[in-house]
Design an enzyme around this catalytic site. Structure first.
Site, mmCIF file in Angstrom:
data_model
loop_
_atom_site.group_PDB
_atom_site.id
_atom_site.type_symbol
_atom_site.label_atom_id
_atom_site.label_comp_id
_atom_site.label_asym_id
_atom_site.label_seq_id
_atom_site.Cartn_x
_atom_site.Cartn_y
_atom_site.Cartn_z
ATOM 1 N NE ARG A 7 56.855 2.171 62.853
ATOM 2 C CZ ARG A 7 56.668 3.391 62.078
ATOM 3 N NH1 ARG A 7 55.379 3.559 61.759
ATOM 4 N NH2 ARG A 7 57.359 3.984 61.513
ATOM 5 C CG ASP A 20 47.559 2.585 58.829
ATOM 6 O OD1 ASP A 20 46.889 2.160 58.114
ATOM 7 O OD2 ASP A 20 48.591 3.266 58.970
ATOM 8 C CD GLU A 61 53.262 -2.864 59.373
ATOM 9 O OE1 GLU A 61 52.343 -2.338 59.964
ATOM 10 O OE2 GLU A 61 53.926 -1.579 58.665
ATOM 11 C CG HIS A 72 52.367 1.205 57.452
ATOM 12 N ND1 HIS A 72 53.057 0.777 58.351
ATOM 13 C CD2 HIS A 72 52.468 2.564 57.912
ATOM 14 C CE1 HIS A 72 53.784 1.601 59.016
ATOM 15 N NE2 HIS A 72 53.447 2.660 58.790
HETATM 16 P P1 NAD Z 1 56.718 12.014 68.208
HETATM 17 O O1 NAD Z 1 57.981 11.782 68.520
HETATM 18 O O2 NAD Z 1 56.381 13.703 67.742
HETATM 19 O O3 NAD Z 1 55.803 11.721 69.608
HETATM 20 C C1 NAD Z 1 55.976 10.519 70.184
HETATM 21 C C2 NAD Z 1 55.470 11.062 71.604
HETATM 22 O O4 NAD Z 1 55.568 9.844 72.430
HETATM 23 C C3 NAD Z 1 56.513 11.919 72.221
HETATM 24 O O5 NAD Z 1 55.616 13.319 72.661
HETATM 25 C C4 NAD Z 1 57.022 11.351 73.152
HETATM 26 O O6 NAD Z 1 57.249 12.022 74.460
HETATM 27 C C5 NAD Z 1 56.048 10.164 73.914
HETATM 28 N N1 NAD Z 1 56.616 8.791 74.176
HETATM 29 C C6 NAD Z 1 57.674 8.282 73.770
HETATM 30 N N2 NAD Z 1 57.784 7.212 74.392
HETATM 31 C C7 NAD Z 1 56.987 7.208 75.546
HETATM 32 C C8 NAD Z 1 56.581 6.519 76.504
HETATM 33 N N3 NAD Z 1 57.249 5.092 76.898
HETATM 34 N N4 NAD Z 1 55.324 6.707 77.281
HETATM 35 C C9 NAD Z 1 54.731 7.811 77.141
HETATM 36 N N5 NAD Z 1 54.937 8.662 76.100
HETATM 37 C C10 NAD Z 1 55.926 8.260 75.129
HETATM 38 O O7 NAD Z 1 56.174 11.328 66.944
HETATM 39 P P2 NAD Z 1 55.011 11.439 65.946
HETATM 40 O O8 NAD Z 1 55.438 12.200 65.015
HETATM 41 O O9 NAD Z 1 53.570 11.884 66.663
HETATM 42 O O10 NAD Z 1 54.614 9.694 65.677
HETATM 43 C C11 NAD Z 1 54.220 9.117 66.665
HETATM 44 C C12 NAD Z 1 54.411 7.579 65.890
HETATM 45 O O11 NAD Z 1 53.476 7.424 64.718
HETATM 46 C C13 NAD Z 1 55.760 7.245 65.210
HETATM 47 O O12 NAD Z 1 56.650 6.819 66.266
HETATM 48 C C14 NAD Z 1 55.513 6.211 64.174
HETATM 49 O O13 NAD Z 1 55.829 4.967 64.611
HETATM 50 C C15 NAD Z 1 54.028 6.327 63.854
HETATM 51 N N6 NAD Z 1 53.693 6.922 62.431
HETATM 52 C C16 NAD Z 1 52.759 5.965 61.870
HETATM 53 C C17 NAD Z 1 52.575 6.378 60.568
HETATM 54 C C18 NAD Z 1 51.536 5.602 59.727
HETATM 55 O O14 NAD Z 1 51.303 5.575 58.514
HETATM 56 N N7 NAD Z 1 50.844 4.560 60.049
HETATM 57 C C19 NAD Z 1 52.965 7.469 59.967
HETATM 58 C C20 NAD Z 1 53.968 8.396 60.716
HETATM 59 C C21 NAD Z 1 54.344 7.916 62.010
#
Ligand code: NAD
Length: 328
Positions: free
Chosen positions: A234, A258, A263, A295
């Protein structure tokens, strides 16, 4: 269920229609959800939104007044929804928790490789019949240290891909993934060491109050000079102005993003006829070691299929008043 789909993009339309197969009455709108467009939901029972739609408190109030009770997110992230207000107003909300961690992880690695091997510059040059290699030197990924911030679904796939490159992988997360440690030798550590030792840092945590601007002047100063920074998570994880300073003084050697903190209203749209009003992204576009995609990390046919099928499944659950495993 009568559903208004806000921010319907051309690329997802056929996937939504196929998954729905005429079950629900979908009204596909190309406009985003804002306080000005919320009235368009009048007469429907549910609304579906994408990542840059506005589901803040005043917009939710308008949706509630329009008779909407269900909010179906076509995304995993829900930082754009005021959950507290939604609960107060009695909304049921479901998301698509996982549609393809591979899509996003592979895009993150694509950014790393394209930046490292200067593929965009090389391709532009060759198309101008300039076959010189000067200025195109990259580095071996083999043996480099990569810091993965967040080893959830996406971060874990990134780790597995980079294991294949023989990288040394450092990681931070609240929860340590034992499988990653045992099978792929991932080393969980603190931010200090990750910043200090990583040649590449890639962000995979959600945007929360704790992670907002985690990449700022202070954290950048702790990084290895010339570090490559990748953000497919994000935009607001990064303080863009501080990153620009880091690029100017070469503390940051490469930036691949990305997502961008401003955005909304910019990404996903064709602004090629407009005068760019955003001076921050304008500055970013002047660096030849910055690669920006709008994105699109999720944008694979597998992910679009999964997003559409889960979205329709969530509507099915709400229509039958049954429990929905994807409910927030
Ligand atoms: P997820 O929930 O599986 O993984 C997130 C991880 O971050 C978890 O393991 C959690 O414990 C950890 N976490 C949370 N807060 C934290 C902190 N303060 N310090 C350290 N670790 C922390 O999520 P995911 O499916 O892996 O997705 C991650 C992010 O990717 C989403 O939140 C979303 O914002 C982004 N995303 C982007 C796109 C894109 O097209 N660019 C698409 C999907 C997701």
């Amino acid at each position: 269920m009568d559903t208004v789909i806000y921010s319907t993009h051309k690329f997802e339309k056929e996937y939504l229609l196929k998954a729905n197969s005429s079950k629900h009455n979908l009204r596909l709108l190309d406009v985003p959800l804002t306080s000005e467009t919320a009235y368009l939901a009048k007469g429907a029972t549910s609304v579906s939104i994408f990542v840059n739609d506005d589901a803040s408190a005043p917009v939710l109030e308008k949706l509630s007044e329009a008779g909407i009770g269900f909010l179906v997110l076509r995304s995993a992230g829900y930082n754009h929804v005021n959950l507290e207000k939604a609960k107060q107003l009695g909304f049921r909300i479901a998301r698509v928790p996982a549609y393809s961690p591979y899509a996003v992880a592979e895009h993150a690695v694509a950014l790393m490789l394209a930046l490292n091997r200067k593929l965009i510059r090389a391709n532009n040059r060759v198309h101008e019949l300039n076959f010189s290699l000067d200025g195109l030197t990259g580095f071996d990924m083999h043996g480099k240290t990569v810091g993965i911030i967040g080893t959830g679904q996406i971060g874990a796939v990134v780790a597995r891909i980079l294991y294949g490159f023989d990288c040394i992988i450092l990681a931070t997360d609240h929860i340590e993934n034992e499988m990653l440690k045992e099978k792929y030798g991932i080393i969980y550590t603190d931010y200090e060491r990750l910043y200090k030792e990583s040649d590449i840092i890639t962000l995979h945590v959600p945007l929360t109050p704790a992670t907002r601007y985690m990449i700022s002047k202070e954290s950048i100063s702790k990084m290895k000079p010339g570090v490559m920074l990748i953000n497919t998570s994000r935009g607001a994880l990064i303080n863009t102005k501080d990153v620009i300073e880091g690029l100017k003084n070469r503390q940051i050697g490469y930036l691949g993003i990305d997502v961008y903190e401003e955005e909304s209203g910019l990404f996903f749209e064709d602004h090629s006829e407009d005068v760019l009003q955003d001076d921050t992204i304008s500055r970013l576009l002047t660096f030849n070691n910055v690669l920006i995609t709008s994105h699109q990390a999720f944008l694979t046919n597998t992910a679009l299929d999964n997003i559409a099928f889960t979205t329709i499944h969530n509507l099915d659950c709400f229509e039958s008043s049954s429990k929905c495993e994807n409910e927030l």
